[in-house]
Scaffold this active site. Structure first.
Site, PDB file in Angstrom:
ATOM      1  CG  ASN A   9      49.772  36.564  36.862  1.00 21.17           C
ATOM      2  OD1 ASN A   9      50.033  37.231  37.730  1.00 21.17           O
ATOM      3  ND2 ASN A   9      48.802  36.524  36.233  1.00 21.17           N
ATOM      4  NE  ARG A  90      48.359  41.036  38.164  1.00 22.89           N
ATOM      5  CZ  ARG A  90      47.984  40.540  39.523  1.00 22.89           C
ATOM      6  NH1 ARG A  90      48.489  39.402  39.701  1.00 22.89           N
ATOM      7  NH2 ARG A  90      46.861  40.979  40.008  1.00 22.89           N
ATOM      8  NE  ARG A 231      44.345  42.204  49.113  1.00 22.52           N
ATOM      9  CZ  ARG A 231      44.509  42.257  47.752  1.00 22.52           C
ATOM     10  NH1 ARG A 231      44.369  43.378  46.962  1.00 22.52           N
ATOM     11  NH2 ARG A 231      44.677  40.879  47.121  1.00 22.52           N
ATOM     12  NE  ARG A 275      39.642  26.449  47.416  1.00 20.34           N
ATOM     13  CZ  ARG A 275      40.832  26.484  47.005  1.00 20.34           C
ATOM     14  NH1 ARG A 275      41.448  25.472  46.019  1.00 20.34           N
ATOM     15  NH2 ARG A 275      42.067  26.892  47.803  1.00 20.34           N
ATOM     16  N   GLY A 318      39.015  33.153  40.442  1.00 16.93           N
ATOM     17  CA  GLY A 318      39.064  31.746  41.218  1.00 16.93           C
ATOM     18  C   GLY A 318      37.902  31.392  41.718  1.00 16.93           C
ATOM     19  N   GLY A 320      34.938  33.347  41.444  1.00 12.75           N
ATOM     20  CA  GLY A 320      33.919  33.661  40.328  1.00 12.75           C
ATOM     21  C   GLY A 320      33.585  32.507  39.405  1.00 12.75           C
ATOM     22  CD  GLU A 369      45.163  38.141  35.813  1.00 10.29           C
ATOM     23  OE1 GLU A 369      44.740  39.043  36.392  1.00 10.29           O
ATOM     24  OE2 GLU A 369      45.964  37.277  36.211  1.00 10.29           O
TER      25      GLU A 369
END
Length: 385
Positions: A9, A90, A231, A275, A318, A320, A369
């Site tokens: 991934n 992925r 983004r 963080r 990460g 959530g 995933e």
């Protein structure tokens, strides 16, 4: 000797990986998992076994420009008599055609490469790992699994743009599908209408009805929807035209603005790391965190309209999974729906973080995933035997 499936991934500065030993059927047994970080010429590994014990071993060096090779050289000695027989990847964008896992050859690789403009931050990273293995271990079977595939059969009212017919490729695709598929597999049967918030450096939400995607916040590309690390998320499309016409910004400059200089970084003016921003007290950091939570709650509420209600919400990704502050703020925005957070459960990261009188259950589920990819790879392999 047992056949082993390697799952990759790949991200911009890291590769999450897992090794699974295949059983006689479609069963899988985790052997190792971990993460490779590659920054400024250095490669660092974190590898744990199936019991969660961390392996202590010297870091690899000299392959920062080829992290996939560095990873393979580190993992292969751990296998003993087992052999890696297939690699699952992925791949973020499958376009309109790739709605199931597919074995990659040169022709498939060219078609996936053509989709790169639709996921400029992600597509080439995943394909680079495929190319490395094609070059260095051409006998290995490689399977691409797509983030977009989970959403391919969304209802037309949520799949289509309000545009004239411009071709089957112009549609809302949705992303984070591998993560949403894993969450769907973990839901209780009575949680038929669930909104999942995958919150990380990339972020999106999805409306699940009986485990199927009905609507999602990302659309044609992974740029749409929620505010993210760098983004912008959803903006007025006319803003792009305005910037080009009145600010004389070229396409490349607008793309750089929206993909690399916006989101948490753009609003705070200091950091793209949630963080860091939570720990800061300046106005820019506070605004970025508040805006992120407000937009996430807004999109989650819109997903509930697609479901005609909501039985549960799930936080994953990460941010959530690991930020009680963000979960609390989002739930506060949704309190009018009868959602009642339990502060103690939320602070501890419990599986259920709402109190008994809450009309909507809020859950925290660590996504996986890699396991979804491994299952899809084995399913494809078994179907050919």
């Amino acid at each position: 000797m047992a056949p082993t499936t390697l799952v990759l991934n790949a991200g911009s500065s890291s590769i999450k990986f897992a090794l699974y030993r295949a059983g006689d059927d479609v069963s899988l047994a985790l052997r190792y998992k971990g993460k490779l970080d590659h920054h400024a010429g250095d490669v660092h590994f974190r590898i744990t076994d199936a019991a969660g014990r961390e392996l202590t071993a010297p870091d690899a060096h000299g392959h920062a420009d080829d992290p996939t090779s560095a990873l393979l050289e580190r993992l292969e000695p751990l296998l003993g008599d087992d052999d890696i027989v297939e690699v699952g990847h992925r791949v973020v964008h499958g376009g309109p055609d790739f709605v199931e896992p597919v074995q990659v050859d040169d022709a498939i690789l060219r078609r996936l490469d053509a989709l790169s403009p639709l996921a400029p931050l992600h597509q080439q990273i995943g394909l680079a790992a495929i190319r490395t293995i094609m070059r260095t271990r051409p006998a290995l079977r490689q399977i691409a699994c797509f983030d977009t595939a989970f959403h391919h059969d969304m209802p037309p009212v949520y799949r289509n743009f309000a545009l004239p017919d411009l071709g089957a490729d112009i549609r809302r695709y949705g992303f984070h599908g591998l993560s949403f598929a894993y969450i769907a597999s973990r839901l209780d049967a009575h949680q038929r209408r669930t909104v999942v918030a995958h919150l990380g450096s990339g972020a999106s939400v999805c409306a699940l009805l009986d485990g199927r995607s009905i609507n999602t916040s990302m659309s044609f590309t992974p740029l749409d929807g929620l505010m993210m690390a760098t983004r912008s998320g959803a903006i007025d499309p006319a803003l792009v035209l305005y910037l080009q016409r009145t600010r004389e910004m070229c396409i490349e400059a607008v793309e750089n603005l929206l993909y690399h200089r916006s989101g948490l970084l753009g609003v705070s003016g200091s950091s793209a790391d949630m963080r860091t921003l939570i720990g800061e007290r300046n106005a820019g950091a506070r605004q970025a965190v508040a805006q992120f939570c407000a937009r996430a709650a807004e999109h989650m509420a819109s997903m509930m309209t697609a479901l005609r209600g909501c039985d549960a919400i799930v936080f994953t990704g990460g941010i959530g999974e690991n930020s009680p502050e963000i979960r609390a703020s989002i739930c506060d925005h949704l309190a009018w729906l009868g959602l009642r957070l339990d502060p103690v459960l939320n602070a501890s990261g419990a599986g259920v973080i709402t109190c008994d009188r809450s009309e909507i259950v809020a859950r925290v589920i660590e996504t996986n995933e890699e396991l979804v990819i491994a299952r899809e790879v084995r399913r494809l392999t078994q179907s050919r035997h």
